[in-house]
Write a protein that holds these residues in place. Sequence first.
Motif, mmCIF file in Angstrom:
data_model
loop_
_atom_site.group_PDB
_atom_site.id
_atom_site.type_symbol
_atom_site.label_atom_id
_atom_site.label_comp_id
_atom_site.label_asym_id
_atom_site.label_seq_id
_atom_site.Cartn_x
_atom_site.Cartn_y
_atom_site.Cartn_z
ATOM 1 N N MET A 99 17.197 -31.520 5.513
ATOM 2 C CA MET A 99 16.038 -31.003 4.769
ATOM 3 C C MET A 99 16.475 -29.892 3.814
ATOM 4 S SD MET A 99 13.338 -30.939 7.882
ATOM 5 C CE MET A 99 11.768 -30.622 7.150
ATOM 6 N N VAL A 100 17.356 -29.015 4.300
ATOM 7 C CA VAL A 100 17.836 -27.920 3.445
ATOM 8 C C VAL A 100 18.671 -28.486 2.289
ATOM 9 C CG1 VAL A 100 19.233 -25.812 3.377
ATOM 10 C CG2 VAL A 100 17.770 -26.249 5.328
ATOM 11 N N ALA A 101 19.517 -29.489 2.579
ATOM 12 C CA ALA A 101 20.343 -30.095 1.522
ATOM 13 C C ALA A 101 19.456 -30.740 0.454
ATOM 14 C CB ALA A 101 21.298 -31.121 2.130
ATOM 15 N N LEU A 102 18.378 -31.396 0.876
ATOM 16 C CA LEU A 102 17.440 -31.993 -0.081
ATOM 17 C C LEU A 102 16.757 -30.913 -0.928
ATOM 18 C CD1 LEU A 102 15.764 -34.795 2.035
ATOM 19 C CD2 LEU A 102 16.937 -35.121 -0.132
ATOM 20 N N ALA A 103 16.396 -29.813 -0.260
ATOM 21 C CA ALA A 103 15.769 -28.696 -0.984
ATOM 22 C C ALA A 103 16.733 -28.149 -2.036
ATOM 23 C CB ALA A 103 15.371 -27.599 0.003
ATOM 24 N N ILE A 104 18.017 -28.073 -1.669
ATOM 25 C CA ILE A 104 19.022 -27.566 -2.617
ATOM 26 C C ILE A 104 19.138 -28.513 -3.816
ATOM 27 C CG2 ILE A 104 21.530 -27.255 -2.905
ATOM 28 C CD1 ILE A 104 21.448 -26.062 -0.026
ATOM 29 N N GLN A 105 19.152 -29.811 -3.549
ATOM 30 C CA GLN A 105 19.288 -30.763 -4.656
ATOM 31 C C GLN A 105 18.085 -30.698 -5.591
ATOM 32 O OE1 GLN A 105 21.784 -32.107 -5.722
ATOM 33 N NE2 GLN A 105 21.050 -33.609 -7.198
#
Lengths: 105, 334
Positions: free
Chosen positions: B215-221
């Motif tokens: 979820m955090v990686a998606l938020a970063i992208q």
Amino acid sequence: MQEATFLILTALAQGSQHGYGIITDVKDISGGRVRLRAGTLYTALERLRADALIAVDREEIVETRLRRYYRLTPKGAELLAAEAARLQANAAAALSRLKLTGGTI
Amino acid sequence: MTDSAGLERGYRRLLAWYPRPFRREREEEILTVLMASARDGQRRPRPIEAVDVIKSALWMRLRSGWPARPGQGWTDALAMFSLAGPLFLLAIDLLEVAWPYRMSNIGLFHAYGLPTGGHRQIGGLTLLGQRGFQIALGCHLLIAVLVLLGLRRIALAAIAGTAIYWFAGRYWIPAPLQQFSVSFYLLGAAALIASPGPRRGRHLVNWGHGVVLLMVALAIQLSTLRYIASTPLVRLASGPDTSAYPWASIALVVAAAGLVVMLKMNRYFPLLVLALCYPYLLLVAVPQTSSSNPVWHPTLVHLALRYLPLLLLAAGAVLMAVTPRRPRATASPA
């Protein structure tokens, strides 16, 4: 506190019980309304054990099957007593107001 | 009882959904309950039982640190990070490849004489054709494989080698994501030095951590795409509408934080992830102007602001690991 949790703690209030014993006791206490299944029971037992509200009492082998007994810890008993008192106070308040307004009981 | 052996086999197949350590301790006990609860003549688990067991097993897998909630301390958080950090970094790289920023009009790029390599997108599969990115991705992949294998010292050497490659300019990654590089070298190395390492991490990290990190990686992208879209030149090349991306990004982070609380995860672990993201957050928080871009023109203050807190955190972790601890005082008999 969820109703299932309350009923499990209540089932253990009289003494230690094994998993199936808890299921049948919870069914009796709730008048057949709450029927715990194994998965739900063990999720609840894990959570209660992690919160130190219950503990493993002993183990037995009955007809080649393992039975593990759980007991209420002092912390669990304290929490159950507090929750029971809270529910009792709420129920008393509801009943007294129903009487005042002439509702049926 | 009719075909109790068949019924037992069916229940055991269901119980296989539980995490292995839980099953080792509880399988026989739950099986006893399931068999006792079965109806007379029942030959296989009923659908309602299957749903109940699978739901419970998935919950158990998502819960942090079964049994008895170990791994709530700082050292265990570092052990988890030593394993999850490299995987998180790799996920960020792969998302950059999988989810590019597509431009609809690159004529203005050409008008300004800027190279686009004929590509209409920033990021995406075109990255895989660039040597600097291939090296970066290769290094990150290697570190991830090494920590998965539990090879702590070799992983540490790989991080050091990657840092040297980066310093020598042989390694390239798109600008916003570049911010993770130095923070990862510092925190990843500190985690490998100061903790019991990725082997211990393997026992503590579970699906819940995976979901949170994804979820955090998606938020970063999402936030990277917004960052790219807001750079002056890319704005001219008109691409997808990214105005809602920051809100989606915030919503994902809030949901991830909620999951951390709900699953009672080690509280230091999200702090380490936050520390890893800190230089990136500083970057994306700064409004984009062509003249003052902290990526291209970092001042000494920029660098200190970005990396000093991480350096102190990494040094503190290592210091705590090498400092002998005083034994706990025990109550003496009266």
